[in-house]
Write a protein that holds these residues in place. Structure first.
Motif, mmCIF file in Angstrom:
data_model
loop_
_atom_site.group_PDB
_atom_site.id
_atom_site.type_symbol
_atom_site.label_atom_id
_atom_site.label_comp_id
_atom_site.label_asym_id
_atom_site.label_seq_id
_atom_site.Cartn_x
_atom_site.Cartn_y
_atom_site.Cartn_z
ATOM 1 N N ALA A 38 0.829 -1.206 0.000
ATOM 2 C CA ALA A 38 0.000 0.000 0.000
ATOM 3 C C ALA A 38 0.863 1.257 0.000
ATOM 4 O O ALA A 38 1.870 1.346 0.709
ATOM 5 C CB ALA A 38 -0.918 0.000 1.219
ATOM 6 N N SER A 39 0.462 2.250 -0.789
ATOM 7 C CA SER A 39 1.132 3.548 -0.831
ATOM 8 C C SER A 39 0.682 4.404 0.358
ATOM 9 O O SER A 39 -0.302 4.072 1.031
ATOM 10 C CB SER A 39 0.763 4.267 -2.131
ATOM 11 N N PRO A 40 1.373 5.529 0.636
ATOM 12 C CA PRO A 40 0.889 6.429 1.691
ATOM 13 C C PRO A 40 -0.541 6.895 1.469
ATOM 14 O O PRO A 40 -1.316 7.041 2.417
ATOM 15 C CB PRO A 40 1.880 7.604 1.636
ATOM 16 N N GLN A 41 -0.919 7.127 0.206
ATOM 17 C CA GLN A 41 -2.292 7.546 -0.067
ATOM 18 C C GLN A 41 -3.286 6.419 0.235
ATOM 19 O O GLN A 41 -4.380 6.669 0.756
ATOM 20 C CB GLN A 41 -2.422 7.982 -1.535
ATOM 21 N N ALA A 42 -2.920 5.178 -0.080
ATOM 22 C CA ALA A 42 -3.789 4.046 0.238
ATOM 23 C C ALA A 42 -3.909 3.868 1.746
ATOM 24 O O ALA A 42 -4.980 3.545 2.261
ATOM 25 C CB ALA A 42 -3.254 2.768 -0.407
ATOM 26 N N LEU A 43 -2.813 4.103 2.479
ATOM 27 C CA LEU A 43 -2.865 4.023 3.942
ATOM 28 C C LEU A 43 -3.784 5.100 4.505
ATOM 29 O O LEU A 43 -4.523 4.849 5.467
ATOM 30 C CB LEU A 43 -1.459 4.174 4.527
ATOM 31 N N ALA A 44 -3.733 6.292 3.918
ATOM 32 C CA ALA A 44 -4.625 7.366 4.372
ATOM 33 C C ALA A 44 -6.081 6.991 4.125
ATOM 34 O O ALA A 44 -6.951 7.227 4.972
ATOM 35 C CB ALA A 44 -4.280 8.672 3.661
ATOM 36 N N LEU A 45 -6.362 6.369 2.962
ATOM 37 C CA LEU A 45 -7.730 5.943 2.668
ATOM 38 C C LEU A 45 -8.163 4.838 3.615
ATOM 39 O O LEU A 45 -9.316 4.831 4.090
ATOM 40 C CB LEU A 45 -7.828 5.468 1.215
ATOM 41 N N LEU A 46 -7.269 3.914 3.924
ATOM 42 C CA LEU A 46 -7.587 2.854 4.883
ATOM 43 C C LEU A 46 -7.935 3.450 6.242
ATOM 44 O O LEU A 46 -8.885 3.013 6.899
ATOM 45 C CB LEU A 46 -6.401 1.899 5.006
ATOM 46 N N ALA A 359 -0.910 15.924 2.643
ATOM 47 C CA ALA A 359 0.277 16.362 3.379
ATOM 48 C C ALA A 359 1.443 15.414 3.150
ATOM 49 O O ALA A 359 2.592 15.845 3.002
ATOM 50 C CB ALA A 359 -0.049 16.464 4.869
ATOM 51 N N ALA A 360 1.165 14.114 3.099
ATOM 52 C CA ALA A 360 2.240 13.142 2.886
ATOM 53 C C ALA A 360 2.827 13.274 1.484
ATOM 54 O O ALA A 360 4.031 13.060 1.282
ATOM 55 C CB ALA A 360 1.709 11.730 3.105
ATOM 56 N N SER A 361 2.001 13.632 0.508
ATOM 57 C CA SER A 361 2.471 13.717 -0.876
ATOM 58 C C SER A 361 3.364 14.926 -1.116
ATOM 59 O O SER A 361 4.033 15.011 -2.156
ATOM 60 C CB SER A 361 1.281 13.762 -1.835
ATOM 61 N N LEU A 362 3.408 15.874 -0.175
ATOM 62 C CA LEU A 362 4.255 17.055 -0.341
ATOM 63 C C LEU A 362 5.736 16.721 -0.234
ATOM 64 O O LEU A 362 6.590 17.485 -0.699
ATOM 65 C CB LEU A 362 3.887 18.117 0.706
ATOM 66 N N GLY A 363 6.056 15.603 0.418
ATOM 67 C CA GLY A 363 7.453 15.184 0.524
ATOM 68 C C GLY A 363 8.276 16.027 1.473
ATOM 69 O O GLY A 363 9.511 16.092 1.333
ATOM 70 N N LEU A 364 7.653 16.684 2.424
ATOM 71 C CA LEU A 364 8.386 17.509 3.387
ATOM 72 C C LEU A 364 8.868 16.644 4.549
ATOM 73 O O LEU A 364 8.139 15.786 5.029
ATOM 74 C CB LEU A 364 7.494 18.628 3.923
ATOM 75 N N GLY A 365 10.089 16.860 4.986
ATOM 76 C CA GLY A 365 10.599 16.126 6.132
ATOM 77 C C GLY A 365 11.390 14.897 5.732
ATOM 78 O O GLY A 365 11.435 14.509 4.555
ATOM 79 N N PRO A 366 12.013 14.245 6.707
ATOM 80 C CA PRO A 366 12.856 13.074 6.424
ATOM 81 C C PRO A 366 12.093 11.880 5.883
ATOM 82 O O PRO A 366 12.685 10.989 5.272
ATOM 83 C CB PRO A 366 13.468 12.745 7.799
ATOM 84 N N SER A 367 10.785 11.790 6.160
ATOM 85 C CA SER A 367 9.953 10.696 5.664
ATOM 86 C C SER A 367 8.604 11.273 5.252
ATOM 87 O O SER A 367 8.282 12.416 5.606
ATOM 88 C CB SER A 367 9.762 9.636 6.756
ATOM 89 N N TYR A 369 5.967 10.711 6.585
ATOM 90 C CA TYR A 369 5.101 10.728 7.762
ATOM 91 C C TYR A 369 5.362 11.897 8.710
ATOM 92 O O TYR A 369 4.510 12.231 9.535
ATOM 93 C CB TYR A 369 5.269 9.418 8.538
ATOM 94 N N HIS A 370 6.531 12.523 8.620
ATOM 95 C CA HIS A 370 6.879 13.563 9.596
ATOM 96 C C HIS A 370 5.956 14.771 9.524
ATOM 97 O O HIS A 370 5.435 15.238 10.542
ATOM 98 C CB HIS A 370 8.329 14.014 9.391
ATOM 99 N N PHE A 371 5.759 15.303 8.310
ATOM 100 C CA PHE A 371 4.976 16.535 8.198
ATOM 101 C C PHE A 371 3.515 16.342 8.592
ATOM 102 O O PHE A 371 2.960 17.182 9.323
ATOM 103 C CB PHE A 371 5.082 17.113 6.781
ATOM 104 N N PRO A 372 2.816 15.264 8.151
ATOM 105 C CA PRO A 372 1.430 15.092 8.603
ATOM 106 C C PRO A 372 1.304 14.987 10.125
ATOM 107 O O PRO A 372 0.349 15.523 10.702
ATOM 108 C CB PRO A 372 0.997 13.782 7.921
ATOM 109 N N ILE A 373 2.253 14.312 10.772
ATOM 110 C CA ILE A 373 2.181 14.186 12.237
ATOM 111 C C ILE A 373 2.420 15.543 12.900
ATOM 112 O O ILE A 373 1.735 15.906 13.872
ATOM 113 C CB ILE A 373 3.200 13.136 12.729
#
Length: 390
Positions: A38-46, A359-367, A369-373
C-alpha cells in the motif's frame, strides 16, 4: 437480575468484539496493507474508512424494529463481509490493495448504524449517575484485551511468512467477532420510548445551538487527529524501527496503563462533569505527537514513553466525548443527537484523512510521515484550547 446480568455480558461481548475491531481497523490491518504494498495515499484511505462509514449513521433513524435485533444482524453481516478483505493476498498483485480497501470499507459501512443503536440501547441499561464509572472500566478493560490481541497478532505476523501471518490473525478476528454477536443476542433490551420521526429527531438536535457548537469541536478534533493518525504505525515501523511484535507491546503498555487511568477519568466525569475530562485528556493527546517525532531507530525511547501518554489521553477522551453527547440529549430525541455526533466524528475524520494523504504527498521532512504528524500536533492543540471554553 437485570440489568446487572446484561451489563456483565456486555463486558464479555466487548472483549470479543474488540479483537475484530482492533485487527480490522488498527495495527494488524495497517501492517497487512503495508505487506500488500500500500502507498501512503492508500494508507490514508484505509485510515479514513471508519470515518467514511459514519456518514451512514442517519440510517439508524430510519431502521425499524428492535435495536438489539438490528445490531445483531448488522454486526453479523459486517463481520462476514470482512472475509474477502482478509483473503485479498491470494489475488493478483494489482488487485490486492483495492480488494482490501473495498471489502474493509463495505464491512464498516454496514456496521455504521450499529454505533447509534448500541449506544442508545446501553444508555437505557446504564443509569446516568454510573455511566462514567461503568464505561470508564469497560473501555479500559477492552483496551487492554484489544492490545494484548495486538501483541499476539504482531507475534504471529512476525513469525509466519508475510502476508500469511496477517491473514491468520484477521481470520481469527472474524471468528471472535462472530462469537461476540452470539453474546450480544443474550443481553436484554429495555423497552424504548416511541421515537419521533427521523427528520423531527434530527431537527430537534440541530436546533440546539449549544449542541451544534459541540459538534463543531468534535468535527475539528477528529479532523486534527486523522491528519497524522494513518501514519503513526508506519512511523513506528519504518522510522522508529519497531517490529510488529514491538508495536503490539507498545499497545499493551498503553492499554494496561489505561486500566489505571480509565476508572480515574470515569470518577472525575461523575464528580466534575465531562468538560473537565475533555479538556485535560485533549491536551495530553494534542502534545503526544511530540514524543513520536522525537523518536527514531537510534533513539526509540520517546516512542515507548508515548504509550503512557496515549493511555492517559484516550482512556478518558473517547468516553467523555460520547457521554457528553448523551448527557446533553433529551431522551425522546436521543437518537437524533447521537446520529449528529457520529456524523460530526465521521466527517471530521474523513476530512483529516484526506488532508493526511495530501500532506504526505508534499514530501516535506525526512519521511512522508513527519509533516502530517507535525501538522496534526498543531491542529490538535488549537482544538484542545477551544475545548476549554466549551
Amino acid at each position: 437480575m437485570e440489568p446487572e446480568r446484561s451489563l456483565r455480558l456486555s463486558i464479555w461481548e466487548g472483549t470479543l468484539a474488540i479483537l475484530f475491531l482492533n485487527w480490522s481497523t488498527g495495527v494488524i490491518v495497517t501492517g497487512y496493507a503495508l505487506a500488500l504494498g500500500a502507498s501512503p495515499q492508500a494508507l490514508a484511505l484505509l485510515g479514513a474508512l471508519p470515518f467514511l462509514a459514519q456518514l451512514l449513521t442517519p440510517l439508524a433513524l430510519s431502521l425499524r424494529g428492535s435495536r438489539k435485533a438490528l445490531a445483531v444482524r448488522l454486526n453479523f453481516l459486517a463481520r462476514m463481509l470482512f472475509l474477502p478483505a482478509a483473503l485479498a493476498a491470494f489475488l493478483p498483485e494489482g488487485l490486492r490493495v483495492p480488494t482490501l480497501l473495498l471489502f474493509a470499507g463495505l464491512s464498516q459501512l454496514l456496521a455504521a448504524p450499529v454505533g447509534v443503536l448500541w449506544l442508545s440501547w446501553m444508555a437505557d441499561l446504564v443509569a446516568e449517575e454510573r455511566r462514567g464509572r461503568y464505561f470508564g472500566f469497560r473501555n479500559a478493560l477492552l483496551g487492554l484485551v484489544g492490545t494484548l490481541g495486538n501483541l499476539m497478532g504482531g507475534m504471529v505476523a512476525d513469525r509466519l511468512p508475510s502476508p500469511l501471518g496477517y491473514q491468520v490473525v484477521l481470520l481469527l478476528g472474524v471468528g471472535a467477532g462472530l462469537l461476540s454477536v452470539l453474546l450480544l443476542r443474550l443481553q436484554s433490551e429495555p423497552s424504548e420510548s416511541p421515537a419521533p420521526p427521523a427528520r423531527k429527531a434530527l431537527g430537534i438536535a440541530w436546533q440546539d445551538l449549544a449542541y451544534r457548537r459541540y459538534l463543531g469541536l468534535v468535527f475539528l478534533w477528529y479532523g486534527a487527529v486523522m491528519v497524522g493518525g494513518p501514519y503513526v504505525i508506519p512511523y513506528f515501523v519504518q522510522v522508529g524501527g519497531l517490529s510488529m511484535t514491538e508495536v503490539g507491546l507498545w499497545t499493551v503498555i498503553s492499554a494496561s496503563s489505561g486500566l489505571l487511568f480509565g476508572p480515574m477519568w470515569g470518577r472525575m466525569a461523575d464528580r466534575e462533569g465531562h468538560k473537565a475530562v475533555l479538556f485535560r485528556t485533549a491536551m495530553v493527546a494534542a502534545l503526544m505527537p511530540l514524543l513520536w517525532l522525537s523518536g527514531s531507530r537510534a533513539f526509540p525511547w520517546p516512542i515507548w514513553l508515548s504509550a503512557l501518554a496515549d493511555a492517559l489521553a484516550w482512556s478518558g477522551l473517547g468516553t467523555a466525548l460520547a457521554n457528553a453527547a448523551l448527557a446533553h440529549a433529551p431522551k425522546e430525541a436521543r437518537n437524533g443527537y447521537l446520529v449528529l455526533f457520529w456524523l460530526a466524528l465521521g466527517l471530521g475524520g474523513l476530512l483529516g484523512s484526506l488532508l493526511a494523504g495530501s500532506a504526505a504527498s508534499l514530501g516535506l521532512g525526512p519521511s512522508p510521515y513527519h509533516f502530517p504528524i507535525l501538522l496534526s500536533l498543531a491542529l490538535r492543540l488549537g482544538v484542545a484550547l477551544r475545548l476549554r471554553r466549551l
